[in-house]
Every structure is written in structure tokens, then in C-alpha cells.
Design a protein around this motif. Structure first.
Motif, mmCIF file in Angstrom:
data_model
loop_
_atom_site.group_PDB
_atom_site.id
_atom_site.type_symbol
_atom_site.label_atom_id
_atom_site.label_comp_id
_atom_site.label_asym_id
_atom_site.label_seq_id
_atom_site.Cartn_x
_atom_site.Cartn_y
_atom_site.Cartn_z
ATOM 1 N N ARG A 1 0.696 -1.080 -0.017
ATOM 2 C CA ARG A 1 -0.108 -0.059 -0.167
ATOM 3 C C ARG A 1 0.726 1.130 0.050
ATOM 4 N NH1 ARG A 1 -4.838 -0.264 -1.322
ATOM 5 N NH2 ARG A 1 -5.867 1.245 0.346
ATOM 6 N N ALA A 2 2.105 1.337 -0.613
ATOM 7 C CA ALA A 2 2.741 2.473 -0.669
ATOM 8 C C ALA A 2 2.067 3.332 -1.658
ATOM 9 C CB ALA A 2 4.294 1.976 -1.473
ATOM 10 N N ARG A 3 2.406 4.733 -1.389
ATOM 11 C CA ARG A 3 1.928 5.919 -2.134
ATOM 12 C C ARG A 3 2.653 6.158 -3.199
ATOM 13 N NH1 ARG A 3 1.882 6.923 3.254
ATOM 14 N NH2 ARG A 3 -0.266 7.789 4.505
ATOM 15 N N GLN A 4 1.849 6.351 -4.379
ATOM 16 C CA GLN A 4 2.362 6.628 -5.649
ATOM 17 C C GLN A 4 1.691 7.786 -6.049
ATOM 18 O OE1 GLN A 4 3.199 3.610 -8.255
ATOM 19 N NE2 GLN A 4 5.076 2.832 -7.255
ATOM 20 N N TYR A 5 2.446 8.977 -6.577
ATOM 21 C CA TYR A 5 1.809 10.169 -7.093
ATOM 22 C C TYR A 5 1.703 10.303 -8.532
ATOM 23 C CZ TYR A 5 1.810 11.217 -2.040
ATOM 24 O OH TYR A 5 1.545 11.375 -0.655
ATOM 25 N N GLY A 6 0.600 10.063 -9.140
ATOM 26 C CA GLY A 6 0.431 10.415 -10.597
ATOM 27 C C GLY A 6 0.089 11.967 -11.068
ATOM 28 N N ALA A 7 -0.178 12.174 -12.139
ATOM 29 C CA ALA A 7 -0.449 13.602 -12.428
ATOM 30 C C ALA A 7 -1.248 14.501 -11.665
ATOM 31 C CB ALA A 7 -1.012 13.393 -14.038
ATOM 32 N N ALA A 8 -2.363 13.742 -11.486
ATOM 33 C CA ALA A 8 -3.358 14.544 -10.688
ATOM 34 C C ALA A 8 -3.005 14.763 -9.258
ATOM 35 C CB ALA A 8 -4.834 13.737 -10.798
ATOM 36 N N ALA A 9 -2.230 13.984 -8.677
ATOM 37 C CA ALA A 9 -2.097 14.137 -7.320
ATOM 38 C C ALA A 9 -0.802 14.940 -7.222
ATOM 39 C CB ALA A 9 -1.579 12.740 -6.645
ATOM 40 N N ILE A 10 0.129 14.948 -8.283
ATOM 41 C CA ILE A 10 1.264 15.970 -8.226
ATOM 42 C C ILE A 10 0.846 17.411 -8.157
ATOM 43 C CG2 ILE A 10 3.073 16.686 -9.562
ATOM 44 C CD1 ILE A 10 3.599 13.945 -10.118
ATOM 45 N N ARG A 11 -0.273 17.575 -9.394
ATOM 46 C CA ARG A 11 -0.990 18.807 -9.655
ATOM 47 C C ARG A 11 -1.707 19.469 -8.139
ATOM 48 N NH1 ARG A 11 -6.348 18.272 -12.462
ATOM 49 N NH2 ARG A 11 -7.036 17.651 -10.470
ATOM 50 N N GLU A 12 -2.430 18.612 -7.593
ATOM 51 C CA GLU A 12 -3.110 18.827 -6.436
ATOM 52 C C GLU A 12 -1.908 19.009 -5.186
ATOM 53 O OE1 GLU A 12 -6.890 15.773 -6.141
ATOM 54 O OE2 GLU A 12 -5.012 15.120 -5.150
ATOM 55 N N ALA A 13 -0.925 18.492 -5.139
ATOM 56 C CA ALA A 13 0.241 18.705 -4.039
ATOM 57 C C ALA A 13 0.817 20.150 -4.515
ATOM 58 C CB ALA A 13 1.373 17.539 -4.149
ATOM 59 N N ARG A 14 1.210 20.412 -5.508
ATOM 60 C CA ARG A 14 1.708 21.817 -6.174
ATOM 61 C C ARG A 14 0.678 22.802 -5.592
ATOM 62 N NH1 ARG A 14 6.358 21.120 -7.881
ATOM 63 N NH2 ARG A 14 7.130 19.559 -9.238
ATOM 64 N N VAL A 15 -0.582 22.857 -5.912
ATOM 65 C CA VAL A 15 -1.549 23.701 -5.515
ATOM 66 C C VAL A 15 -1.719 23.851 -4.052
ATOM 67 C CG1 VAL A 15 -3.826 24.518 -5.825
ATOM 68 C CG2 VAL A 15 -2.685 23.565 -7.739
ATOM 69 N N VAL A 16 -1.814 22.679 -3.409
ATOM 70 C CA VAL A 16 -1.995 22.794 -2.173
ATOM 71 C C VAL A 16 -0.572 23.433 -1.318
ATOM 72 C CG1 VAL A 16 -1.983 21.499 0.303
ATOM 73 C CG2 VAL A 16 -3.283 20.804 -1.958
ATOM 74 N N GLY A 17 0.456 22.875 -1.889
ATOM 75 C CA GLY A 17 1.745 23.446 -1.246
ATOM 76 C C GLY A 17 1.889 25.048 -1.443
ATOM 77 N N ALA A 18 1.367 25.525 -2.613
ATOM 78 C CA ALA A 18 1.666 26.944 -2.963
ATOM 79 C C ALA A 18 0.817 27.933 -1.965
ATOM 80 C CB ALA A 18 1.174 27.292 -4.294
ATOM 81 N N LEU A 19 -0.531 27.399 -1.714
ATOM 82 C CA LEU A 19 -1.686 27.751 -0.964
ATOM 83 C C LEU A 19 -1.299 27.971 0.616
ATOM 84 C CD1 LEU A 19 -4.864 26.708 -2.783
ATOM 85 C CD2 LEU A 19 -3.660 29.123 -3.161
ATOM 86 N N ARG A 20 -0.701 26.742 0.973
ATOM 87 C CA ARG A 20 -0.407 26.477 2.376
ATOM 88 C C ARG A 20 0.752 27.452 2.761
ATOM 89 N NH1 ARG A 20 -2.877 25.636 6.366
ATOM 90 N NH2 ARG A 20 -1.523 24.122 7.429
ATOM 91 N N THR A 21 1.688 27.639 1.815
ATOM 92 C CA THR A 21 2.739 28.532 2.113
ATOM 93 C C THR A 21 2.308 29.946 2.320
ATOM 94 O OG1 THR A 21 4.402 27.002 0.981
ATOM 95 C CG2 THR A 21 4.906 29.370 1.300
ATOM 96 N N GLY A 22 1.090 30.167 1.478
ATOM 97 C CA GLY A 22 0.681 31.652 1.421
ATOM 98 C C GLY A 22 -0.145 31.976 2.532
ATOM 99 N N GLY A 23 -0.305 30.982 3.529
ATOM 100 C CA GLY A 23 -1.187 31.266 4.882
ATOM 101 C C GLY A 23 -2.729 30.690 4.812
ATOM 102 N N TYR A 24 -3.057 30.012 3.572
ATOM 103 C CA TYR A 24 -4.439 29.572 3.559
ATOM 104 C C TYR A 24 -4.562 28.361 4.465
ATOM 105 C CZ TYR A 24 -5.303 32.684 -0.468
ATOM 106 O OH TYR A 24 -5.399 33.843 -1.400
ATOM 107 N N GLY A 25 -5.785 28.286 5.090
ATOM 108 C CA GLY A 25 -6.047 27.368 6.060
ATOM 109 C C GLY A 25 -6.679 26.073 5.298
ATOM 110 N N ILE A 26 -6.792 25.159 6.020
ATOM 111 C CA ILE A 26 -6.882 23.463 5.383
ATOM 112 C C ILE A 26 -8.351 23.859 4.719
ATOM 113 C CG2 ILE A 26 -7.781 21.363 6.030
ATOM 114 C CD1 ILE A 26 -4.731 21.795 6.043
#
Length: 242
Positions: free
Chosen positions: A166-191
Motif C-alpha cells: 500500500r505504498a503511495r505513488q503520485y501520478g499527474a492529478a496528485a502531483i498537481r494537487e500537491a503543488r497547488v496545496v503547497g503554494a496555498l499553504r505557504t501563502g497562509g491559506y487554512g485547510i
């Protein structure tokens, strides 16, 4: 109590520093007490006498605080005056520049991911890039693997699990989500706010709204970078005598 005239030796009174920096008299005294500026000379009557170095240090503090936060700004200035080390101070400023550059790069990558979604013809799946492991994606984003697991628990990122372990693997959609989440979280947006953005990515309107949010984030990074550049000039003036 302050006097607005310079001292006989060419020094500055508290009121002069207030006028030059925009800080209140109490803020000037508090920042001196915290070690953000060196102690002012005291006249026999108790009046503080400041110099141009105090003014430049206070301006440098304001700029670094705008770029990296007041905690880091206090640490940089207090370390400088407690044990003068121009090399360490320059390295600290360079580190802030590097962090801002990294934040900007991550926002640009998130925008590129959104552009890929926007440009997909309806009903056509996006091409899948190389699949990343959790360690690889964490390294690409500059976050901990525990951060990616937390985002997954909060429903922000949705990796695939394709192995017997059950190891995690990140495809196109998950990578896209992670980049958007990272940018917003760094910008101070809450969960909750980030979750709403991620949920909207399946719609054209959602992509446009996400682009607008990330565009504002780029503007904020630009403003912080400009503040740091201004602080650099003031910090250089403080460092020169050292």
C-alpha cells in the motif's frame, strides 16, 4: 518624554527616530530593549541619544519583517548586534531571498499545473508524467513526507496505492494537487480554504478561481521581495562600520 531637536553632538532624539522611521516612541524603545538596535547613549538627564545606525537598523528590521516575519527579523538584527558577524548577517539575508525564490517557483509550478488542466479538451485525460514516490514528491516540493501524509488525511491530495504494501505513488492529478496545496499553504491559506480550492479543480470556473488566488500569491511574494531589497540597503549601511 522626548525632544525633537538633535543633541549637541549631532545625535538623534527619540522624536527624530520616530519621524525618520514611522515607528512610535514606544516601539522604538521596545525594539531597543529587544536588541534589534544597539543601546542608545544616555545623557546625564536620562534622554536617549540615537544615531543614523539606529535609524537604518530599524528600517532594515521593518523590511526583513515584511519579507520573512518579525521573529526572523528580530533574530537577524539581535544576533548582529550581540556578536557582530557581517558574514552571518549576509548569509541570513541570502537565505530569505532563497526561500522567497523557492516560494515563487512553487507558485509558478502550480500555475503551470492549472494551465495543463485548463488546456485539456473536454473528455480527454491529461498525459501522465513519471509517477513519483512520496519521498520524491516531498523533495520536489521542499516539504516533509509527514506533511504529504497530513494533506492526504485532510482530503487535499489523493495518491494512488498500487503495491501490496500500500505504498503511495503520485501520478499527474496528485502531483498537481500537491503543488497547488503547497503554494496555498505557504501563502497562509487554512485547510478548509485549500480544500475548497482542490474540490473546484474539476471545473473550468474552479481552475480560473485557483489561478486568481495563486496570482495574488505571486503579488505578495513580489512585495515581500521588494521589502527585502530595500532592507538590504539599510542593512549594508549598518554592516559597513562593522
Amino acid at each position: 518624554m522626548t525632544r525633537s531637536t538633535a543633541g549637541a553632538g549631532g545625535g538623534l532624539r527619540t522624536a527624530d527616530v520616530v519621524r525618520e522611521t514611522g515607528y512610535s516612541a514606544q516601539q522604538v524603545r521596545d525594539l531597543e530593549r529587544l536588541g534589534v538596535v544597539p543601546p542608545a547613549v544616555r545623557e546625564p538627564n536620562g534622554y536617549r541619544v540615537y544615531t543614523a545606525v539606529h535609524v537604518r537598523a530599524l528600517r532594515a528590521y521593518r523590511g526583513v519583517a515584511a519579507a520573512a516575519g518579525p521573529v526572523e527579523a528580530r533574530r537577524l538584527l539581535t544576533d548582529l548586534f550581540a556578536a557582530p558577524d557581517p558574514t552571518a548577517a549576509v548569509a541570513a539575508v541570502n537565505a530569505v531571498h532563497a526561500r522567497l525564490a523557492h516560494e515563487r517557483d512553487e507558485v509558478l509550478r502550480a500555475l503551470a499545473a492549472l494551465d495543463a488542466v485548463r488546456d485539456e479538451p473536454p473528455g480527454v485525460d491529461a498525459p501522465v508524467p513519471d509517477v513519483l514516490t512520496i519521498t520524491e514528491l516531498a523533495g520536489a516540493l521542499g516539504v516533509r513526507t509527514s506533511t504529504l501524509r497530513f494533506w492526504e488525511q485532510e482530503g487535499l491530495v489523493h495518491p494512488d496505492r498500487v503495491t501490496s504494501l500500500r505504498a503511495r505513488q503520485y501520478g499527474a492529478a496528485a502531483i498537481r494537487e500537491a503543488r497547488v496545496v503547497g503554494a496555498l499553504r505557504t501563502g497562509g491559506y487554512g485547510i478548509p480554504a485549500v480544500r475548497e480550492v482542490i474540490r473546484s479543480l474539476d471545473t473550468r470556473a474552479g481552475v480560473a478561481a485557483s489561478r486568481e488566488i495563486l496570482g495574488r500569491r505571486l503579488d505578495q511574494i513580489a512585495a515581500r521581495t521588494l521589502a527585502l531589497l530595500r532592507a538590504g540597503a539599510d542593512l549594508a549601511a549598518v554592516l559597513d562600520p562593522l
